[in-house]
Design an enzyme around this catalytic site. Structure first.
Site, PDB file in Angstrom:
ATOM      1  CD  GLU A  92       9.102  -6.037   7.332  1.00 11.98           C
ATOM      2  OE1 GLU A  92       8.928  -4.795   6.807  1.00 11.98           O
ATOM      3  OE2 GLU A  92       8.924  -6.197   8.418  1.00 11.98           O
TER       4      GLU A  92
ATOM      5  CG  HIS B   6      -4.653 -35.565  16.265  1.00 12.30           C
ATOM      6  ND1 HIS B   6      -4.780 -36.653  16.936  1.00 12.30           N
ATOM      7  CD2 HIS B   6      -5.651 -35.471  15.233  1.00 12.30           C
ATOM      8  CE1 HIS B   6      -5.725 -37.315  16.579  1.00 12.30           C
ATOM      9  NE2 HIS B   6      -6.430 -36.657  15.648  1.00 12.30           N
TER      10      HIS B   6
ATOM     11  CD  GLU C  66      -1.986  -4.670  11.424  1.00 13.30           C
ATOM     12  OE1 GLU C  66      -0.717  -5.132  11.696  1.00 13.30           O
ATOM     13  OE2 GLU C  66      -2.442  -4.047  10.421  1.00 13.30           O
TER      14      GLU C  66
ATOM     15  CE  LYS D 292       5.529  -0.989  10.235  1.00 13.59           C
ATOM     16  NZ  LYS D 292       4.843  -0.338   9.502  1.00 13.59           N
TER      17      LYS D 292
ATOM     18  N   GLY E 209      -4.901  -1.810   4.901  1.00 13.44           N
ATOM     19  CA  GLY E 209      -4.179  -2.896   4.557  1.00 13.44           C
ATOM     20  C   GLY E 209      -4.732  -4.331   4.740  1.00 13.44           C
ATOM     21  NE  ARG E 210      -6.594  -3.814  10.825  1.00 15.02           N
ATOM     22  CZ  ARG E 210      -5.999  -2.562  10.989  1.00 15.02           C
ATOM     23  NH1 ARG E 210      -5.022  -2.432  10.433  1.00 15.02           N
ATOM     24  NH2 ARG E 210      -6.433  -1.571  11.653  1.00 15.02           N
TER      25      ARG E 210
ATOM     26  CE  LYS F 206      -3.481   2.251   2.440  1.00 17.50           C
ATOM     27  NZ  LYS F 206      -4.592   2.409   3.734  1.00 17.50           N
TER      28      LYS F 206
HETATM   29  O1  F6P Z   1       2.034  -4.720   9.788  1.00 21.56           O
HETATM   30  C1  F6P Z   1       1.652  -3.440   9.518  1.00 21.56           C
HETATM   31  C2  F6P Z   1       1.248  -3.006   8.429  1.00 21.56           C
HETATM   32  O2  F6P Z   1       1.157  -1.584   8.379  1.00 21.56           O
HETATM   33  C3  F6P Z   1      -0.021  -3.655   7.754  1.00 21.56           C
HETATM   34  O3  F6P Z   1      -0.954  -2.969   8.323  1.00 21.56           O
HETATM   35  C4  F6P Z   1       0.124  -3.536   6.514  1.00 21.56           C
HETATM   36  O4  F6P Z   1      -1.041  -4.339   5.713  1.00 21.56           O
HETATM   37  C5  F6P Z   1       1.463  -4.085   6.465  1.00 21.56           C
HETATM   38  O5  F6P Z   1       2.151  -3.540   7.288  1.00 21.56           O
HETATM   39  C6  F6P Z   1       2.202  -3.806   5.235  1.00 21.56           C
HETATM   40  O6  F6P Z   1       1.997  -2.360   4.696  1.00 21.56           O
HETATM   41  P1  F6P Z   1       2.098  -1.946   2.928  1.00 21.56           P
HETATM   42  O7  F6P Z   1       1.137  -2.715   2.438  1.00 21.56           O
HETATM   43  O8  F6P Z   1       2.319  -0.685   3.275  1.00 21.56           O
HETATM   44  O9  F6P Z   1       3.540  -2.421   2.696  1.00 21.56           O
END
Ligand code: F6P
Length: 620
Positions: free
Chosen positions: A271, A445, A414, A570, A327-328, A265
């Site tokens: 990452e 199990h 979240e 972060k 995002g979620r 987003k």
């Molecule tokens: O884990 C935190 C977060 O901000 C989520 O809400 C989001 O889905 C994710 O990181 C990834 O963010 P982005 O889509 O901006 O890379």
């Protein structure tokens, strides 16, 4: 309690604490201060009067108190073993919509409990808050955003104006672009740089930009229509910044036939950026450094066009979404649409959207008493805030839903893992369950011992009428799916009824062993029975759980749509990264950390080699 009805005049935006200046805007916003509190209230004002229901917080209302009394004086004296003998009660604690059956008779509730929960929902203005969400009011007040994931699955012919723009038209422009792009890739019209057809996809993203699409992919992988449409295509996900994940994502894939989809987003997530860079290098290493390599093999789903272009992806290959999609909550946007359409074809994704939309309409218009997401949400509030069960487990009796619990974990934890209400005041009641789960029967199990004899964890059992892969073994009394479903039906009763000492004794067990074999029972659960798991039903299931989370947040008066809790770690990781760079490559001593972290970092630096590349640049 101070609960102003209008935005105070003296609010000033021109302040920040010195410590906060280095932090992103959203972190500064979360810091508690008198001025911030006024800012929040001011924003609340801008979403209308829905959060100014009264001058008392929800936990001080007579409706809340009635539920507390009811839990203490009535429900605490009941046992599910007895409640489940009442056919009238069982009939009442049942709801159905569009093929989905919800049996909540194994929850520790009576019809009168539900009545009290509906009263609480009305007091919390649940209907108004729902409507504000669907309408596009900026109910995510801390980020001043609308919450409109429901618009992502609205039919093409509908309209919804936000800031003067018909966003349904924008949604469908992107969907049509995805339809046409995925058709071109799938038909071989869009080939790789060497002319080979693209048949492998790596979706790079994390959190909401990963969990939803992965759950959806897994749900469809063995479904008849989707799996036929996928053919020999491969869709993999690369989320963890652990380089091992790169190895696993690229393992045995031919780069000539591989397309990477960068899903982010913000396009600023470390990452995802590092993984995208790594895959870009992998492609260039194998396919050459021409602009065509990236043009043909890398695409993006994002809200940040500038960063996508800066990264080197052709703007034509960017599939946008909008800041009103959290995002979620983004799996119905290009985040899910692009990878799933590339793998399974757009038609399959469209069915998924239709299922979600069906549940959206039901959530929006059905009365509380028959409204599946509302019922699930109210039961969540009941179990957490009144019966004080802190966790909740999801058991899909479907291997294809193996990643559904992980998705719901992020979606719910979240969203509702909060400590202040929408007014910035500490919540004085428990909110936000710990969610976990595994497909049945595997979970049985694993951790079911604890569910049966240890802590009480309310459970959701999700079962299906038919299997995606029906199998019958000769000589077996039932089909393999019936075998699975026998467990689906048995476990909720085992949890509810338990087994008394008398029953254990009657079985002839020695006296000393009896206590070890007693099941206390009275452990609540809901059963959700759905048709065969296909794209449509997966959409229903997704929306059902998304709205459950929203209902709980609305009742608890918290903002389920921000996530400042992920920021602090972060920011600290940035500091550690800088230190690792300076200590490893410029011999600087570790400083500015507490003694424990300093010691750990020193040991880590002593015991590891860092970057193996020849050229190490100073950290920027
Ligand atoms: O884990 C935190 C977060 O901000 C989520 O809400 C989001 O889905 C994710 O990181 C990834 O963010 P982005 O889509 O901006 O890379």
């Amino acid at each position: 309690m101070w609960r102003p009805s209008k935005c105070p005049n003296e609010v000033s935006l021109g302040f920040t604490f010195s410590l906060q200046l280095a932090l992103p805007k959203q972190v500064r916003f979360s810091v508690k201060s008198r001025v911030n509190r006024k800012l929040v209230v001011c924003t609340v004002e801008s979403v209308g009067s829905i959060y100014q229901t009264s001058d008392v917080r929800i936990s001080k209302t007579s409706e809340w108190n009635a539920l507390e009394q009811h839990a203490k004086n009535v429900i605490s004296k009941t046992h599910l073993r007895d409640l489940l003998t009442d056919p009238e009660r069982s009939e009442k604690l049942w709801a159905e919509f569009d093929g989905c059956i919800l049996d909540y008779s194994r929850q520790r509730v009576l019809p009168e409990t539900m009545k009290l929960l509906f009263d609480l929902a009305n007091r919390a203005k649940l209907q108004e808050k729902k409507e504000a969400m669907f309408r596009g009011d900026k109910i995510n007040i801390t980020e001043n955003r609308s919450v409109l994931h429901t618009a992502l699955r609205a039919p093409k012919e509908t309209q919804l104006f936000v800031d003067g723009v018909n966003i349904i038209e924008s949604v469908w422009q992107v969907l049509e672009k995805i339809r046409s792009f995925s058709n071109r890739v799938r038909s071989g019209q869009h080939t790789g740089v060497t002319g080979r057809p693209i048949k492998n996809f790596i979706a790079i993203g994390i959190g909401g930009s990963y969990l939803g699409p992965e759950f959806l992919h897994e749900a469809l992988r063995t479904e008849r229509v989707a799996s036929a449409a996928a053919g020999d295509r491969i869709l993999r996900f690369l989320s963890n910044v652990d380089p091992v994940d790169v190895k696993r994502a690229t393992d045995k894939l031919n780069p000539e036939e591989t397309m990477a989809i960068v899903v982010s987003k913000t396009f600023t997530t470390r990452e995802t950026n590092i993984n995208a860079k790594t895959i870009k290098d992998w492609l260039i290493y194998h396919l050459g450094d021409s602009p065509e390599t990236i043009k043909k093999h890398m695409v993006a789903c994002s809200t940040n066009l500038d960063m996508v272009v800066k990264f080197g992806i052709d703007p034509e290959n960017m599939f946008p979404f909008w800041d009103w999609v959290g995002g979620r909550y983004s799996v119905c946007s290009s985040v899910g649409a692009l990878p799933i359409s590339l793998q399974y074809g757009f038609d399959v994704f469209e069915r998924f959207l239709q299922g979600a939309h069906s549940m959206d309409d039901h959530f929006r218009y059905a009365p509380l008493e028959r409204n599946l997401p509302v019922l699930l949400g109210l039961l969540g509030v009941w179990n957490m805030s009144f019966l004080h069960y802190n966790a909740r487990a999801i058991h899909p009796y479907s291997e294809a839903l193996l990643r559904f619990p992980a998705h719901i974990q992020q979606l719910d934890m979240e969203s509702n893992g909060k400590h202040v209400n929408i007014f910035g005041e500490n919540v004085d009641y428990p909110v936000g369950e710990i969610d976990f789960g595994e497909p049945g029967t595997n979970g049985q199990h694993s951790f079911f011992q604890l569910l049966h004899m240890g802590q009480v964890v309310p459970c959701d059992f999700i079962g299906f009428m038919e299997s995606q892969n029906p199998v019958c073994e000769e000589g077996e009394p039932v089909s393999n799916h019936d075998e699975l479903m026998a467990n689906f039906f048995a476990q909720p009763d085992a949890l509810a009824f338990g087994k008394t000492a008398e029953e254990v004794e009657k079985e002839g067990n020695p006296k000393w062993l009896v206590p070890h074999m007693v099941f206390t029972g009275n452990r609540p659960s809901s059963c959700l029975l759905m048709p065969v798991l296909d794209a449509y039903v997966t959409g229903q299931l997704l929306a059902l759980y998304e709205h459950r989370t929203a209902v709980q947040g609305f009742l608890w008066e918290i903002n389920s749509f921000d996530q400042f809790g992920v920021e602090l770690g972060k920011v600290l990781a940035n500091k550690v990264r800088k230190q690792l760079n300076e200590s490893r490559y410029f011999n600087k001593d570790i400083s500015g950390f507490n003694p424990s972290t300093t010691r750990l970092l020193n040991r880590y630096l002593e015991g590891s080699v860092g970057c193996a590349f020849e050229h190490v640049y100073h950290y920027e």
